[in-house]
Design an enzyme around this catalytic site. Structure first.
Site, PDB file in Angstrom:
ATOM      1  N   GLU A   1       9.353 -31.231  37.605  1.00 15.76           N
ATOM      2  CA  GLU A   1       8.728 -31.955  36.485  1.00 15.76           C
ATOM      3  C   GLU A   1       9.548 -31.769  35.201  1.00 15.76           C
ATOM      4  OE1 GLU A   1       6.470 -34.160  36.951  1.00 15.76           O
ATOM      5  OE2 GLU A   1       6.114 -33.572  39.024  1.00 15.76           O
TER       6      GLU A   1
ATOM      7  N   ASP B   1      15.227 -33.498  41.150  1.00 17.26           N
ATOM      8  CA  ASP B   1      15.456 -32.446  42.152  1.00 17.26           C
ATOM      9  C   ASP B   1      16.745 -31.684  41.845  1.00 17.26           C
ATOM     10  OD1 ASP B   1      13.205 -33.119  43.608  1.00 17.26           O
ATOM     11  OD2 ASP B   1      14.279 -34.359  45.049  1.00 17.26           O
TER      12      ASP B   1
END
Ligand code: ZN
Length: 276
Positions: A121, A183
């Site tokens: 996030e 990621d």
């Protein structure tokens, strides 16, 4: 509270689509991003059951900031909130406001998995993914009062789904490219924070298995964070390419204590409980 109507949502969705085609970026400054993020966050905090338990709030902020406060990262304040919802979900609002549901926290097996989700996030905020969405919305002139519109829908079915879906629809519905970028940032940040990034892989695999068992608990996650075997393979490759590093933490006593504390929180309000 403004009630969202289907047509309003549709208009916004269309605006977004129109905005993303051939629009010159008008550029949202960092300060504008923080200001708008603060407004959205205030609205979200009014409508979602935010956990106010000091120990829970402190731990998630210490962990989030440990991951984020690193050389080369954006110099903006981050705030992390735990939401008292059983749904497995997490999302970030522009300007550094990150939300993580207790349902997700309780599903993690160790520090590495929880930190992996937070780092992902954070990656969205670092890469300005949602700020870019704001730019597109601004370009399409649909920014005004957006938070009220997003969050005003009557909760139906699971989990004040309308609330979360509204917010995540705009700030967390990311493309596959954005997911891969977030990621990659997570894989870079975690070892620097002393945490093993392997939890990203194990947690993603658990989510895919969970979806096969009980799809309803993961609807939002999968609609906002495209997750595929390919994505997991990409993360695994990124981790394998890291220089070898010793003593990365998989878990910790403070994580265990935190998870116990989250488990013992009062039950979520009815509309934030799982249907099944
Ligand atoms: Zn994502």
């Amino acid at each position: 509270m403004i009630q969202a109507t289907t047509s309003l949502r549709r208009t916004l969705a269309l605006g977004l689509v129109a905005g993303s085609v051939g629009v010159t970026a008008c550029g949202v400054s960092t300060q504008q991003e923080i200001d708008m993020g603060r407004q959205y966050a205030a609205e979200i905090n009014r409508q979602l059951p935010i956990v106010t338990d000091p120990q829970v709030h402190r731990y998630i902020n210490e962990l989030g900031n440990l991951i984020q406060r690193q050389e080369g990262n954006r110099d903006i304040p981050y705030t992390f909130y735990v939401v008292n919802s059983e749904e497995i979900n997490a999302f970030a609002v522009p300007g550094g406001f990150v939300y993580i549901n207790r349902g997700l926290i309780e599903r993690t097996d160790n520090l590495s998995e929880l930190a992996g989700v937070l780092a992902h996030e954070i990656g969205h905020v670092e890469a300005r993914h949602s700020a870019e969405m704001m730019e597109r919305m601004q370009a399409a002139q649909v920014g005004v009062g957006l938070a009220s519109i997003l969050l005003g829908g009557p909760p139906s079915g699971l989990a004040g789904a309308a609330v979360d879906v509204g917010a995540t629809a705009y700030f967390a519905r990311h493309s596959r490219e954005a997911e891969n970028e977030a990621d990659a940032i997570a894989v870079r940040l975690l070892p620097s924070a002393g945490i093993d990034p392997a939890g990203l892989v194990t947690f993603f695999k658990e989510l895919i298995e969970e979806r096969e068992r009980t799809p309803s608990t993961l609807e939002q996650w999968f609609s906002t964070h495209p997750l595929t075997e390919e994505r997991i393979a990409n993360v695994r490759n990124l981790i394998q390419a890291l220089p070898p590093q010793q003593n990365l933490a998989i878990t910790s006593q403070t994580y265990q204590t935190f998870k116990q504390r989250v488990r013992s929180l009062p039950a979520p309000p009815a509309q934030f409980r799982n249907r099944d």
